[in-house]
Design an enzyme around this catalytic site. Structure first.
Site, PDB file in Angstrom:
ATOM      1  N   SER A 136     -19.457  21.464 -19.000  1.00 31.25           N
ATOM      2  CA  SER A 136     -18.207  22.258 -18.171  1.00 31.25           C
ATOM      3  C   SER A 136     -18.597  23.478 -19.549  1.00 31.25           C
ATOM      4  O   SER A 136     -19.685  22.713 -20.166  1.00 31.25           O
ATOM      5  CB  SER A 136     -17.029  21.034 -18.790  1.00 31.25           C
ATOM      6  OG  SER A 136     -15.664  22.301 -19.669  1.00 31.25           O
ATOM      7  N   TYR A 178     -12.807  15.438 -24.459  1.00 37.25           N
ATOM      8  CA  TYR A 178     -13.626  16.350 -23.586  1.00 37.25           C
ATOM      9  C   TYR A 178     -14.801  17.164 -23.805  1.00 37.25           C
ATOM     10  O   TYR A 178     -15.484  17.168 -23.151  1.00 37.25           O
ATOM     11  CB  TYR A 178     -12.263  16.676 -22.798  1.00 37.25           C
ATOM     12  CG  TYR A 178     -12.911  17.433 -21.313  1.00 37.25           C
ATOM     13  CD1 TYR A 178     -13.445  19.011 -21.412  1.00 37.25           C
ATOM     14  CD2 TYR A 178     -12.844  16.840 -20.048  1.00 37.25           C
ATOM     15  CE1 TYR A 178     -13.438  19.249 -20.257  1.00 37.25           C
ATOM     16  CE2 TYR A 178     -13.494  17.354 -19.048  1.00 37.25           C
ATOM     17  CZ  TYR A 178     -13.699  18.795 -19.102  1.00 37.25           C
ATOM     18  OH  TYR A 178     -14.617  19.488 -18.053  1.00 37.25           O
TER      19      TYR A 178
HETATM   20  N1  LIG Z   1     -12.852  21.024 -12.093  1.00 37.19           N
HETATM   21  C1  LIG Z   1     -12.600  21.760 -13.057  1.00 37.19           C
HETATM   22  O1  LIG Z   1     -11.799  23.037 -12.920  1.00 37.19           O
HETATM   23  C2  LIG Z   1     -13.514  20.891 -13.858  1.00 37.19           C
HETATM   24  C3  LIG Z   1     -14.614  20.155 -13.355  1.00 37.19           C
HETATM   25  N2  LIG Z   1     -15.354  19.865 -14.056  1.00 37.19           N
HETATM   26  C4  LIG Z   1     -16.019  18.989 -14.522  1.00 37.19           C
HETATM   27  O2  LIG Z   1     -16.587  18.407 -12.579  1.00 37.19           O
HETATM   28  C5  LIG Z   1     -16.636  16.878 -12.799  1.00 37.19           C
HETATM   29  C6  LIG Z   1     -15.775  16.677 -11.616  1.00 37.19           C
HETATM   30  O3  LIG Z   1     -14.306  17.150 -11.903  1.00 37.19           O
HETATM   31  P1  LIG Z   1     -13.193  17.127 -10.422  1.00 37.19           P
HETATM   32  O4  LIG Z   1     -13.761  16.999  -9.614  1.00 37.19           O
HETATM   33  O5  LIG Z   1     -12.016  18.710 -11.098  1.00 37.19           O
HETATM   34  O6  LIG Z   1     -12.547  15.452 -10.526  1.00 37.19           O
HETATM   35  P2  LIG Z   1     -11.244  15.331 -10.476  1.00 37.19           P
HETATM   36  O7  LIG Z   1     -10.651  14.531 -11.150  1.00 37.19           O
HETATM   37  O8  LIG Z   1     -10.700  15.733  -9.098  1.00 37.19           O
HETATM   38  O9  LIG Z   1     -12.748  14.322  -9.795  1.00 37.19           O
HETATM   39  C7  LIG Z   1     -12.910  12.864 -10.115  1.00 37.19           C
HETATM   40  C8  LIG Z   1     -13.703  11.487  -9.606  1.00 37.19           C
HETATM   41  O10 LIG Z   1     -14.686  11.617 -10.295  1.00 37.19           O
HETATM   42  C9  LIG Z   1     -14.165   9.595  -9.653  1.00 37.19           C
HETATM   43  N3  LIG Z   1     -13.525   9.046 -11.184  1.00 37.19           N
HETATM   44  C10 LIG Z   1     -13.843   9.106 -12.496  1.00 37.19           C
HETATM   45  N4  LIG Z   1     -13.325   7.625 -13.553  1.00 37.19           N
HETATM   46  C11 LIG Z   1     -14.324   7.059 -12.679  1.00 37.19           C
HETATM   47  C12 LIG Z   1     -14.853   5.904 -12.513  1.00 37.19           C
HETATM   48  N5  LIG Z   1     -14.291   5.428 -14.269  1.00 37.19           N
HETATM   49  N6  LIG Z   1     -15.247   5.229 -12.029  1.00 37.19           N
HETATM   50  C13 LIG Z   1     -15.448   5.902 -11.085  1.00 37.19           C
HETATM   51  N7  LIG Z   1     -15.128   6.894 -10.108  1.00 37.19           N
HETATM   52  C14 LIG Z   1     -14.570   7.393 -11.204  1.00 37.19           C
HETATM   53  C15 LIG Z   1     -12.411   9.969  -9.240  1.00 37.19           C
HETATM   54  O11 LIG Z   1     -12.499   8.780  -8.357  1.00 37.19           O
HETATM   55  C16 LIG Z   1     -12.884  11.371  -8.773  1.00 37.19           C
HETATM   56  O12 LIG Z   1     -13.522  10.903  -7.545  1.00 37.19           O
HETATM   57  C17 LIG Z   1     -15.659  16.235 -13.608  1.00 37.19           C
HETATM   58  O13 LIG Z   1     -17.669  15.596 -14.630  1.00 37.19           O
HETATM   59  C18 LIG Z   1     -15.180  17.703 -15.046  1.00 37.19           C
HETATM   60  O14 LIG Z   1     -15.273  17.265 -15.683  1.00 37.19           O
HETATM   61  C19 LIG Z   1     -16.074  20.915 -15.442  1.00 37.19           C
HETATM   62  C20 LIG Z   1     -15.137  22.119 -15.667  1.00 37.19           C
HETATM   63  C21 LIG Z   1     -14.241  21.892 -14.864  1.00 37.19           C
HETATM   64  C1  LIG Z   2     -13.247  24.012 -17.846  1.00 35.89           C
HETATM   65  C2  LIG Z   2     -13.032  22.510 -18.006  1.00 35.89           C
HETATM   66  O1  LIG Z   2     -13.959  21.701 -18.056  1.00 35.89           O
HETATM   67  C3  LIG Z   2     -11.054  21.928 -17.370  1.00 35.89           C
HETATM   68  O2  LIG Z   2     -10.835  21.660 -18.691  1.00 35.89           O
HETATM   69  C4  LIG Z   2      -9.917  20.978 -17.942  1.00 35.89           C
HETATM   70  O3  LIG Z   2      -8.939  20.187 -19.276  1.00 35.89           O
HETATM   71  C5  LIG Z   2     -10.187  20.481 -17.168  1.00 35.89           C
HETATM   72  O4  LIG Z   2     -10.451  19.431 -17.181  1.00 35.89           O
HETATM   73  C6  LIG Z   2     -11.727  21.127 -16.340  1.00 35.89           C
HETATM   74  O5  LIG Z   2     -12.565  20.288 -16.844  1.00 35.89           O
END
Ligand SMILES: NC(=O)C1=CN([C@@H]2O[C@H](COP(=O)(O)OP(=O)(O)OC[C@H]3O[C@@H](n4cnc5c(N)ncnc54)[C@H](O)[C@@H]3O)[C@@H](O)[C@H]2O)C=CC1
Ligand SMILES: C[C@H](O)[C@@H]1OC(=O)[C@H](O)[C@@H]1O
Length: 257
Positions: free
Chosen positions: A147, A160
């Site tokens: 991130s 985080y």
């Molecule tokens: N959405 C955003 O703006 C940003 C996201 N990220 C990173 O991208 C990655 C994905 O984020 P998103 O798609 O937004 O999140 P999300 O919450 O939409 O999806 C996360 C996924 O991880 C799975 N997951 C979480 N804990 C788990 C566990 N203990 N066991 C198995 N599966 C688990 C959830 O079931 C879900 O499918 C994360 O690492 C997040 O930190 C980084 C920067 C920005």
């Molecule tokens: C950009 C960051 O990762 C953003 O901050 C948050 O709180 C969300 O978890 C997104 O990942």
């Protein structure tokens, strides 16, 4: 001549958090590039939805592997099952992550443990498990989804941000240690993308304005815009890259004044 291939036909990729958001997009993008994709998250129905989308592509394929990646036995077991069914593992995408947005003075031990286990330790355990197979194959690609929060201070939580900074550094150390085995380890660092993790934040007009005020491109990312860098890092086009973090952030990290 000089144009490398971005084709991933026949490659075997494993994506954590593939049930929704960025992980689902990455899984579908890798399948579109020709991969068989192992899909892991806790919720089977989410994974089956991702698998159905991949099936509709008539490209690549998928294997549904529900489990809790904070449990070593389930993380290692899912990768072992994927290798057993797919015949190996070429690409690991450590995407799964979560956040609890608590002021630093109020963070509890339980919150610390959950975020660190999910965002950092699970990525290490999955990397260990995958690298044992990749070492035998004499090649492999590990791509960590970090991130911008691991690169610069964000208001969305010290735990985080600390896990994402640690993930960026783990990327460098594993890249250095595993280069001898033909394993490349890189990371992608997104700014905001609209997913279930951020939907609530991005629905707050004042918060969204603060984000856009810090973003030279004046918009949040589109999911396909984080998939491209991941496919690049998985492809021959990145054959001489390891230990790097590609920030996919609309210019946020270089915003000066
Ligand atoms: N959405 C955003 O703006 C940003 C996201 N990220 C990173 O991208 C990655 C994905 O984020 P998103 O798609 O937004 O999140 P999300 O919450 O939409 O999806 C996360 C996924 O991880 C799975 N997951 C979480 N804990 C788990 C566990 N203990 N066991 C198995 N599966 C688990 C959830 O079931 C879900 O499918 C994360 O690492 C997040 O930190 C980084 C920067 C920005
Ligand atoms: C950009 C960051 O990762 C953003 O901050 C948050 O709180 C969300 O978890 C997104 O990942």
């Amino acid at each position: 001549m000089y144009l490398p291939s971005f084709n991933l036909e026949g490659k075997r990729a494993f994506v954590t958090g593939a049930g929704r958001g960025i992980g689902r997009a990455i899984a579908i993008g890798l399948a579109e590039a020709g991969c068989v994709v192992g899909l892991m998250s806790r919720t089977r129905s989410d994974l089956e939805e991702t698998a159905a989308i991949i099936q509709s592509l008539n490209k690549g394929g998928s294997i549904v592997l529900p489990g809790d990646l904070t449990k070593r036995t389930e993380m290692e077991g899912a990768i072992a099952e994927f290798v057993s069914q797919a015949g190996g593992i070429d690409i690991l995408v450590n995407n799964a992550g979560m956040n609890i947005r608590t002021p630093a003075l109020e963070v509890t031990d339980d919150e610390w443990e959950l975020i660190v286990q999910t965002n950092l330790k699970s990525a290490f355990v999955a990397s260990q498990a995958a690298a044992r197979y990749m070492k035998e194959q004499k090649e492999g690609r590990i791509i960590n989804i970090a991130s911008v929060g691991g690169h610069t201070a964000l208001r969305t939580g010290v735990v985080y941000g600390s896990t994402k900074a640690a993930l960026i550094h783990m990327t460098k150390v594993l890249a250095m240690e595993w280069a001898q085995y033909g394993i490349q380890v890189n990371a992608v660092g997104p700014w905001y993308f609209r997913t279930p993790l951020t939907e609530k934040l991005l629905s707050d007009e004042a918060y969204l304005k603060d984000i856009l005020d810090r973003t030279p491109m004046k918009r949040v990312g589109k999911l396909e815009e984080v998939v491209g860098p991941v496919v690049f890092l998985a492809s021959d086009a990145a054959n001489y890259m390891t230990g790097q973090t590609l920030l996919v952030d609309g210019g946020m990290s270089i915003y000066g004044f």
